[in-house]
Design a protein around this motif. Structure first.
Motif, PDB file in Angstrom:
ATOM      1  N   UNK A   1      -1.561   4.365  -6.536  1.00  0.00           N
ATOM      2  CA  UNK A   1      -1.321   4.175  -5.168  1.00  0.00           C
ATOM      3  C   UNK A   1      -1.078   2.557  -4.556  1.00  0.00           C
ATOM      4  N   UNK A   2       0.024   2.203  -5.570  1.00  0.00           N
ATOM      5  CA  UNK A   2       0.514   0.809  -4.953  1.00  0.00           C
ATOM      6  C   UNK A   2       2.065   0.729  -5.210  1.00  0.00           C
ATOM      7  N   UNK A   3       3.008   0.429  -4.279  1.00  0.00           N
ATOM      8  CA  UNK A   3       4.334   0.078  -4.292  1.00  0.00           C
ATOM      9  C   UNK A   3       4.601  -1.158  -5.562  1.00  0.00           C
ATOM     10  N   UNK A   4       5.297  -0.994  -6.609  1.00  0.00           N
ATOM     11  CA  UNK A   4       5.409  -1.916  -7.636  1.00  0.00           C
ATOM     12  C   UNK A   4       5.905  -3.265  -6.927  1.00  0.00           C
ATOM     13  N   UNK A   5       5.543  -4.286  -7.531  1.00  0.00           N
ATOM     14  CA  UNK A   5       6.161  -5.607  -7.256  1.00  0.00           C
ATOM     15  C   UNK A   5       7.319  -5.973  -8.279  1.00  0.00           C
ATOM     16  N   UNK A   6       7.155  -5.350  -9.481  1.00  0.00           N
ATOM     17  CA  UNK A   6       8.216  -5.370 -10.405  1.00  0.00           C
ATOM     18  C   UNK A   6       8.224  -4.338 -11.331  1.00  0.00           C
TER      19      UNK A   6
ATOM     20  N   UNK B   1       0.999  -1.245   0.011  1.00  0.00           N
ATOM     21  CA  UNK B   1      -0.109   0.079   0.021  1.00  0.00           C
ATOM     22  C   UNK B   1       0.989   1.198  -0.170  1.00  0.00           C
ATOM     23  N   UNK B   2       0.649   2.406  -0.766  1.00  0.00           N
ATOM     24  CA  UNK B   2       1.322   3.419  -1.038  1.00  0.00           C
ATOM     25  C   UNK B   2       1.224   4.258   0.275  1.00  0.00           C
ATOM     26  N   UNK B   3       0.107   4.158   1.026  1.00  0.00           N
ATOM     27  CA  UNK B   3      -0.237   5.015   2.224  1.00  0.00           C
ATOM     28  C   UNK B   3       0.338   4.186   3.475  1.00  0.00           C
ATOM     29  N   UNK B   4      -0.109   3.115   3.663  1.00  0.00           N
ATOM     30  CA  UNK B   4       0.313   2.549   5.093  1.00  0.00           C
ATOM     31  C   UNK B   4       1.347   1.923   5.324  1.00  0.00           C
ATOM     32  N   UNK B   5       2.448   1.831   4.080  1.00  0.00           N
ATOM     33  CA  UNK B   5       3.730   1.181   4.026  1.00  0.00           C
ATOM     34  C   UNK B   5       4.738   2.268   4.407  1.00  0.00           C
ATOM     35  N   UNK B   6       5.435   2.126   5.769  1.00  0.00           N
ATOM     36  CA  UNK B   6       6.426   2.992   6.132  1.00  0.00           C
ATOM     37  C   UNK B   6       7.608   3.043   4.860  1.00  0.00           C
ATOM     38  N   UNK B   7       8.359   4.348   4.674  1.00  0.00           N
ATOM     39  CA  UNK B   7       9.316   4.292   3.770  1.00  0.00           C
ATOM     40  C   UNK B   7      10.321   3.312   4.094  1.00  0.00           C
ATOM     41  N   UNK B   8      10.655   3.178   5.411  1.00  0.00           N
ATOM     42  CA  UNK B   8      11.857   2.258   5.572  1.00  0.00           C
ATOM     43  C   UNK B   8      11.486   0.735   5.629  1.00  0.00           C
TER      44      UNK B   8
END
Ligand SMILES: [Zn+2]
Length: 390
Positions: free
Chosen positions: A268-273, A221-228
Motif C-alpha cells: 500500500x505504498x508508492x515505492x521510493x526506489x 500513500x497508495x490511496x490518498x495520492x492522486x495518480x497525476x
C-alpha cells in the motif's frame, strides 16, 4: 571412479525441496562441497592447495615446475540451479584422471584439477569472482566490500567461514605457472541437440555484463495520492524493462531482468526506489552497447561487471578438434572462468556436453549418464595429450 558416480556423491549437497540447488559461497553447503573436493584429491594422492582467493587446486606433480595443465570448473550454483552447471566439469576432471590412471600412464607436466570460487556470482553479484581476483580483473577492496542480499560482505562471510579475506588479490606467480586451462561444461543451450552430437568444443564467449539500474521516486500513500501527483519509480522501471526487451528482441541480443528490489516493498505504498539488474549479452561489443543504451537516461545505471568478447586459443581449439575427431565447434552466450583466464593470457579451451532440455540455471538442466561418460572420455583424451601422459 566414473563421472556419474562422482556426480551422485555431489547430488545431495545443497539440494532444496523444490529440486534445485543452492550452493552459495562461504556457507555450510560450500564447506561440504569443498570437503568433497579435498576428499577426492586425497583419494588420488593429489596435493590440495587453496590459493589466496579460495580457489581450490589439486595437483598431480609439482606446480613449481611450471607449465601446469589445469582442468575443472566450479562447484557453486545460481539460486535453484541445476546439478550439472559447474560440478560436471570438476567431476569430469577427476574421472578423466582415473581413466588415464587405469591405463598406467604418468604425466610429463604438472596437472591440476581446479574448482573456482563464486563463479555464478549468485551470492555477491559479481560472476567469476575467484578467477577475476586471481587475474587482477577485480580490485580486492571492491571484492571484500561486495554484499549479499542480507547485507553480509565478502569480508565477513569469508572470515566467518574461517578464510582470510586480507589475502584476496592478484596472484601473478600462480598465473605464470599456468599453461593451459580446459573447462568442460554442460551446454547452456540447444546447439548439440540440433546437431545430434554429445560433445562440442567452444569457440568464443559473447561479450556480456551486469548493470544495476536505480529508479528513484517519492514514497507516498497508495490511496490518498492522486495518480497525476505521483513520482512513481515503478512506472519508469516497467517502461524501461519493456523497451530494453524489445530492443534485444529486434537486435538478436539477450536482455534479462531477473532481480528486482523495491523500497519500501509495501503493497500500500508508492515505492521510493526500484533497483533492478540487467543481464545483457550480444554477439558483438557494439550490439551489447546498443542494448544497454536502450535504458532511459533519467535512470542511474552502474556497470557491475562487463566481460569483453573472448575467443578461445585457436591453436588449442584446432588441436582438440583433431584429437576428438571433428566434433562440432560452438560459441556460447554464457560467461565462464575460462573466459576470464583467456583474457589474462592463459591458453584456454572449453568442451560442452549436450543438455537434452536445452535449459540451464534451472532444475530442468540435464545431461544423460551416457553423454557424461563421453564428455569425461573426451576430457581424458585431451588431458593425455596436453599433459604428455606416457
Ligand atoms: Zn558454470
Amino acid at each position: 571412479m566414473s563421472v556419474n558416480e562422482l556426480l551422485a556423491q555431489l547430488a545431495p549437497i545443497g539440494l532444496t525441496e523444490g529440486g534445485g540447488y543452492r550452493r552459495f559461497s562461504w556457507t555450510s553447503v560450500d564447506t561440504d562441497l569443498r570437503r568433497w573436493f579435498v576428499d577426492q584429491a586425497e583419494a588420488r594422492q593429489l596435493r590440495v592447495v587453496k590459493d589466496r582467493n579460495a580457489n581450490l587446486w589439486a595437483y598431480n606433480g609439482d606446480p613449481g615446475l611450471g607449465e601446469v595443465i589445469a582442468v575443472g570448473s566450479h562447484l557453486d550454483s545460481v539460486t535453484d540451479g541445476g546439478a550439472f552447471d559447474g560440478p560436471l566439469g570438476v567431476a569430469s576432471a577427476f574421472a578423466a584422471l582415473d581413466l588415464i590412471d587405469r591405463q598406467g600412464l604418468r604425466p610429463q607436466r604438472p596437472i591440476a584439477v581446479v574448482a573456482f570460487t563464486e563463479e555464478e556470482g549468485a551470492r555477491f553479484g559479481v560472476p567469476c569472482l575467484g578467477s577475476r581476483l586471481l587475474t587482477g580483473a577485480i580490485d580486492p577492496d571492491r571484492a571484500r566490500a561486495l554484499i549479499d542480499a542480507t547485507g553480509v560482505s565478502v569480508e565477513r562471510a569469508m572470515t566467518e567461514a574461517g578464510e582470510d579475506p586480507t589475502q584476496l588479490g592478484a596472484d601473478p606467480s600462480l598465473l605464470a605457472r599456468l599453461h593451459t586451462y580446459v573447462e568442460l561444461h554442460i551446454e547452456q543451450g540447444r546447439g548439440l541437440i540440433d546437431l545430434g552430437r554429445p560433445v562440442a568444443i567452444g569457440s568464443e564467449i559473447w561479450p556480456h555484463g551486469r548493470w544495476r539500474l536505480d529508479f528513484l521516486g517519492t514514497a507516498d500513500h497508495a490511496g490518498t495520492t492522486r495518480m497525476q501527483d505521483r513520482d512513481d519509480p515503478m512506472a519508469t522501471f516497467a517502461a524501461t524493462v519493456l523497451r530494453v526487451l524489445d530492443a534485444a528482441r529486434s537486435d538478436g541480443t539477450r536482455a534479462t531482468f531477473g532481480r528486482v528490489q523495491v523500497t519500501p516493498n509495501s503493497t500500500n505504498a508508492i515505492p521510493s526506489r526500484v533497483t533492478a539488474w540487467l543481464d545483457a549479452r550480444a554477439a558483438t561489443e557494439q550490439a551489447l552497447e546498443s542494448v544497454v543504451a536502450s535504458v532511459v537516461s533519467e535512470v542511474t545505471i552502474t556497470a557491475e561487471s562487463v566481460t569483453h568478447r573472448v575467443e578461445f586459443d585457436q591453436d588449442l581449439r584446432d588441436r582438440l578438434a583433431a584429437l576428438l575427431g571433428g566434433v562440432p565447434v560452438l560459441s556460447t552466450a554464457a560467461g565462464h572462468d575460462a573466459g576470464v583466464l583467456s583474457e589474462a593470457g592463459v591458453s584456454t579451451a572449453m568442451l560442452f556436453v549436450r543438455n537434452p532440455t536445452g535449459v540451464s540455471h534451472s532444475p530442468r538442466e540435464h545431461a544423460t549418464a551416457e553423454d557424461c561418460i563421453v564428455g569425461a572420455e573426451s576430457l581424458a583424451r585431451v588431458l593425455t595429450d596436453l599433459g604428455g601422459f606416457q
